[in-house]
Scaffold this motif. Structure first.
Motif, short mmCIF file in Angstrom:
data_model
loop_
_atom_site.label_atom_id
_atom_site.label_comp_id
_atom_site.label_asym_id
_atom_site.label_seq_id
_atom_site.Cartn_x
_atom_site.Cartn_y
_atom_site.Cartn_z
N UNK A 508 29.38 11.32 44.34
CA UNK A 508 28.99 10.85 45.68
C UNK A 508 29.86 10.05 46.31
N UNK A 509 30.05 9.83 47.68
CA UNK A 509 31.27 9.17 48.20
C UNK A 509 31.28 7.69 47.80
N UNK A 510 32.51 7.21 47.26
CA UNK A 510 32.52 5.94 46.85
C UNK A 510 32.24 5.77 45.40
N UNK A 511 31.94 6.91 44.80
CA UNK A 511 31.52 6.88 43.29
C UNK A 511 32.50 6.91 42.43
N UNK A 512 33.97 7.17 42.79
CA UNK A 512 34.98 6.93 42.03
C UNK A 512 35.33 5.72 41.78
N UNK A 513 35.04 4.72 42.78
CA UNK A 513 35.39 3.47 42.98
C UNK A 513 34.60 2.44 42.03
N UNK A 514 33.47 2.64 41.92
CA UNK A 514 32.40 1.83 41.26
C UNK A 514 32.83 1.85 39.60
N UNK A 515 32.69 0.65 39.18
CA UNK A 515 33.02 0.69 37.56
C UNK A 515 31.42 0.91 37.01
N UNK A 516 31.39 1.59 36.01
CA UNK A 516 30.03 1.88 35.32
C UNK A 516 30.37 1.52 33.79
N UNK A 548 30.89 -11.29 25.27
CA UNK A 548 31.50 -9.93 25.36
C UNK A 548 31.01 -9.27 26.87
N UNK A 549 29.95 -9.72 27.31
CA UNK A 549 29.41 -9.31 28.84
C UNK A 549 30.38 -9.89 29.66
N UNK A 550 30.60 -11.11 29.71
CA UNK A 550 31.67 -11.62 30.92
C UNK A 550 33.05 -11.33 30.63
N UNK A 551 33.58 -10.91 29.15
CA UNK A 551 35.02 -10.66 28.82
C UNK A 551 34.86 -8.91 29.49
N UNK A 552 33.76 -8.20 29.57
CA UNK A 552 33.83 -6.86 30.03
C UNK A 552 33.95 -6.76 31.49
N UNK A 553 33.39 -7.96 32.11
CA UNK A 553 33.43 -8.06 33.70
C UNK A 553 34.75 -8.63 34.17
N UNK A 554 35.33 -9.44 33.21
CA UNK A 554 36.73 -9.79 33.54
C UNK A 554 37.80 -8.73 33.53
N UNK A 555 37.65 -7.76 32.42
CA UNK A 555 38.32 -6.56 32.08
C UNK A 555 38.15 -5.52 33.43
N UNK A 556 37.04 -5.22 33.83
CA UNK A 556 36.76 -4.12 34.59
C UNK A 556 37.18 -4.75 36.04
N UNK A 557 36.75 -5.60 36.43
CA UNK A 557 36.55 -6.18 37.72
C UNK A 557 37.74 -7.25 38.07
N UNK A 558 38.35 -7.82 36.97
CA UNK A 558 39.45 -8.93 37.39
C UNK A 558 38.64 -10.16 37.60
N UNK A 559 37.56 -10.34 36.89
CA UNK A 559 36.54 -11.48 37.19
C UNK A 559 37.33 -12.84 36.59
N UNK A 560 37.58 -14.09 37.33
CA UNK A 560 37.95 -15.41 36.58
C UNK A 560 36.96 -16.20 36.71
#
Length: 641
Positions: A508-516, A548-560
Motif C-alpha cells: 500500500x502507499x506508505x507501506x514501506x515507511x511504517x515499522x512492523x 524489551x518492548x521499549x528497547x525495540x521501539x528505540x531501535x526501530x524509531x529512535x525513541x529516547x
C-alpha cells in the motif's frame, strides 16, 4: 628286433619291421585312450553319416548320449535323425547340418529337445568331413549339456524378479513410512507451534500484569508479596514449558545453531549475576576461578551456551545445601582446534555411581534427592546442546561431597572488533518520553484482549498514541486511515494472520515507511525467517519483558526516554590499567583490593571498587569494566607493579 621272413625263389629275405610295430603299438594305445575318453566324457559325442537326398543317419554315439536321453542303443545307432531327435529340436538340427555342409565349417547352436529323461538343453557343435571329391560324408558333433545351468539361470531370474518385487514393495513401504513420518513431523511442528502460542500467550498476560501491578507504590506489602509469588510461579512455569518445547525441537531435529561472534566474558558475567541471587538466598558462595586464561571473544551460539551455563549452575545451586559453587574456565592444552574447558564444581549432595548416566536421560529425577521439582530435562537438553555444537559433557561425583560437571567445547577466536556491542541497555524504570520526541502513533494488532490491554498500557504509560485492531484485515484499514509509525503485529489471528497483513501493508502507499514488529510466541527459527520474508522489521517473543518492548521501539524509531532512577549502561573500555592510575588510592584500599582479588571474593571486589569512585571516577569505570569481565589478572598485575 622284429624280423619278418619272406621266401622269394630260393632266396630267404629278412625285413626289419621294428619301427612299424612300435607305431602300431602307439596307435593301439592312442585308440584305447580315445575310446576311453569317448566312453567316459560327460559331453555327448556323435557321428552322423551324410547320405544322398540330405538323409542324415546316426553312425556312432558315445555312452553320455544314452545316459542323458535314456534312449536304448538300438533306437539310435543306424537310425535316421528324424527317428531319434524329437521336435522342436529336429527342425533346427536339420537346418544347422545343412548350413555346416554348405559353409564347409563348424556350426554352433543351442538346442532344446524332450527325451524320456526329460527336457534337455544343450549347446551343439558340428564339423563337416569331406572326401577327396569334396563330398561331405560325415558330420562329427558334440553336445554340452546346459540343462542344469539353464535351470539355475531360470531359478536365479525368478529369484531376481521376486527380489525386485520385494524391493519395490519395500520401497513403497518405506515411501509410505517416510510420508507418514513427514506427516507426523508436520503434525508435531504444528502441535509445538500451537502449544508454544497457547502457553506463552496467557503467560505473557500473567507476567506482564503482575509486573505492572508490582510497580504500584500504593499497594500493601501483603499484596506485593502475593504478586511476587504469582510472578515467580509464572517464571517457573515458563521455564518448564521452555524445557519441554526445547526437548521436542531437539527430538524433531528442528534445532538450528545461530553462530556469531560474542563476548564470552560478558556472557559469564550475565549468568553469574543472574544466579548470584539464588545462591545468596541459600547462603551459598558463587565464585569464579580464572586461574588459567581463556579467549574472551569467540564465535559460537551464544544463546545455547548461555543456557548450558544457566542449567549447570542452576543445578549446582539446587542440589547444594551449604558451601560453594565454583566456575572455572580455561583452554585444553596442546589441542587443535582450541577446546574451551568449563567446570562447575559444587559441594552438594553428590551423585551415586549407578546414577551417573541416568541423570542425562529425559524426565529422570533421582529418588534419593530431596528436591523433586522441574521436568528432569535440564541435563538432557544441556548435553544435546553441547553435542549439537560439537562439544561434550561429563561428570565426576562423590556422594555427600559434591560434583564436578565438565564441558569441552570447540571454539574459534575472533577479534574484539568483530563483536557487536549493545549501544545501551535500559537498566531502570522509564518515566516517559524524553523532551522533544515526536508524537508517535502505535497500532497494536492482536486478537487476545489481554495482550491488547497490556501492550496499550505500556505504550500509553510513556506517552505514545495507541489504536487497537483485532485481526489483520482491520489492521490494514487502520493503517490506511491513521498511518501509524509502528505496528505491533501478532502472528496468529483469525480473518487474516499477521504475515498476510504485513505483506498487504507493504504493497500500500506508505507501506514501506511504517515499522512492523511481530509479537510472537514462536520459538522456531524457520518461523522467524517467515516473519522477515513477510516484510516485518523485527520480532519480540512472548512472554516479553517491558524493557524489551521499549528497547525495540528505540531501535526501530529512535525513541529516547526519560528515566526515574535508572541509566543507560555505558560501554566503558577505557585506557589500559596502569600502576600510575592506582597510585592515587590509599595504600590500605589497594591492599584490600589485592586481597579480595586473590581470594576471588566477587562481592568484596565490587564493594571495594565502589569506594574507588570517591577518589577517581575514571579509574572506577576502568576497574568496574575489568571486574565485570573477570579480568582480575590485569588488576593484580597493575597493583603488584
Amino acid at each position: 628286433i622284429v624280423i619278418d621272413g619272406v621266401v622269394a625263389g630260393s632266396i630267404l629275405t629278412f625285413i626289419d619291421i621294428t619301427e612299424r610295430k612300435r607305431v602300431e603299438l602307439m596307435l593301439r594305445a592312442s585308440e584305447s585312450q580315445l575310446a576311453a575318453i569317448y566312453a567316459n566324457v560327460s559331453d555327448v559325442i556323435f557321428v552322423i553319416s551324410v547320405e544322398p537326398n540330405d538323409q542324415f543317419r546316426f553312425a556312432m554315439v558315445n555312452a553320455s548320449f544314452f545316459r542323458s536321453t535314456h534312449l536304448p542303443e538300438d533306437q539310435v545307432v543306424g537310425r535316421l535323425i528324424e527317428e531319434v531327435i524329437p521336435e522342436p529340436g529336429l527342425a533346427l538340427a536339420l537346418e544347422k547340418y545343412k548350413e555346416a555342409i554348405k559353409e564347409g565349417k563348424s556350426v554352433r547352436w543351442e538346442e532344446t529337445s524332450v527325451y524320456p529323461s526329460g527336457r534337455k538343453v544343450g549347446e551343439v557343435n558340428v564339423v563337416p568331413v569331406f572326401d577327396a571329391s569334396g563330398n561331405c560324408t560325415q558330420l562329427i558333433g558334440a553336445v554340452h549339456d546346459l540343462t542344469e545351468r539353464k535351470r539355475m539361470d531360470d531359478e536365479l531370474r525368478r529369484y531376481r524378479d521376486h527380489l525386485e518385487e520385494e524391493v519395490q514393495q519395500r520401497t513403497l513401504e518405506l515411501v509410505l513410512a517416510r510420508n507418514a513420518a513427514e506427516a507426523a513431523d508436520r503434525a508435531k511442528s504444528v502441535f509445538l507451534s500451537s502449544m508454544s502460542h497457547e502457553f506463552r500467550t496467557p503467560l505473557n498476560a500473567i507476567l506482564g500484569f503482575s509486573s505492572m501491578l508490582r510497580k504500584n507504590a500504593l499497594l500493601p506489602r501483603e499484596l506485593c508479596d502475593t504478586l511476587d509469588i504469582i510472578n515467580r510461579s509464572g517464571e517457573n512455569l515458563l521455564t518448564l514449558i521452555n524445557d519441554v518445547l526445547e526437548m521436542s525441537r531437539l527430538e524433531a531435529g528442528r534445532m538450528q545453531l545461530e553462530i556469531a561472534p560474542f563476548d564470552l566474558g560478558m556472557l559469564v558475567r550475565d549468568v553469574t549475576d543472574m544466579m548470584h541471587m539464588r545462591a545468596q538466598q541459600k547462603g551459598l558462595q558463587l565464585l569464579i576461578d580464572q586461574s588459567s586464561e581463556f579467549p574472551r571473544y569467540i564465535k559460537g551460539d551464544e544463546a545455547r551456551l548461555r543456557q548450558v551455563l544457566i542449567n549447570l549452575v542452576g543445578n549446582a545451586v539446587k542440589f547444594t545445601r551449604q558451601g560453594s559453587i565454583v566456575l572455572r574456565f580455561g583452554l585444553k592444552p596442546n589441542v587443535m582446534p582450541p577446546l574451551l574447558l568449563i567446570e562447575v564444581e559444587d559441594t552438594g549432595i553428590g551423585i551415586l555411581p549407578e546414577d551417573l548416566q541416568k541423570i542425562f536421560e529425559p524426565f529422570v529425577q533421582l529418588e534419593h534427592t530431596s528436591t523433586q521439582t522441574g521436568t528432569g530435562l535440564g541435563l538432557t537438553i544441556t548435553r544435546q546442546f553441547l553435542q549439537l555444537m560439537g562439544g561434550a559433557l561429563s561428570v565426576d561425583s562423590t556422594p555427600g561431597a559434591g560434583s564436578v560437571f565438565r564441558v569441552e567445547l570447540p571454539v574459534e577466536r575472533v577479534a574484539a572488533s568483530d563483536v557487536t556491542r549493545p549501544e545501551g541497555v535500559i537498566s531502570g524504570e522509564i518515566a516517559g518520553l524524553a523532551p522533544g520526541q515526536p508524537a508517535y502513533r502505535i497500532l497494536i494488532v492482536d486478537d487476545q484482549l489481554e495482550n491488547q490491554l497490556l501492550l496499550s498500557k505500556l505504550m500509553e504509560s510513556v506517552g505514545f498514541q495507541v489504536m487497537l485492531a483485532e485481526d489483520g484485515q482491520r489492521a490494514i484499514e487502520l493503517f490506511q486511515s491513521w498511518q501509524p509509525h509502528l505496528i505491533w503485529m501478532d502472528r496468529r489471528m483469525p480473518v487474516m494472520d499477521g504475515l498476510a497483513a504485513a505483506r498487504r501493508i507493504r504493497e500500500l502507499p506508505g507501506g514501506t515507511d511504517v515499522k512492523i514488529v511481530a509479537v510472537t510466541a514462536s520459538v522456531f527459527a524457520e518461523q522467524r525467517d517467515e516473519i522477515f520474508k513477510a516484510g516485518m522489521d523485527d520480532f519480540v517473543r512472548k512472554p516479553y519483558r517491558f524493557n524489551e518492548i521499549y528497547a525495540c521501539l528505540s531501535k526501530q524509531l529512535g525513541v529516547k526516554y526519560a528515566y526515574k532512577d535508572a541509566s543507560v549502561t555505558e560501554d566503558v573500555s577505557g585506557a589500559p590499567l596502569t600502576a600510575k592510575m592506582l597510585a592515587g588510592l590509599p595504600p590500605d584500599l589497594r591492599r584490600e583490593l589485592r586481597d579480595a582479588l586473590v581470594s576471588l571474593e566477587a562481592e568484596r571486589i565490587s564493594a571495594i571498587i565502589r569506594q574507588v569512585a570517591s577518589y577517581d571516577s575514571t579509574l572506577h569505570k576502568t576497574l568496574s569494566h575489568l571486574a565485570e569481565n573477570f579480568d582480575y589478572p590485569a588488576i593484580l598485575k597493575a597493583l603488584q607493579s
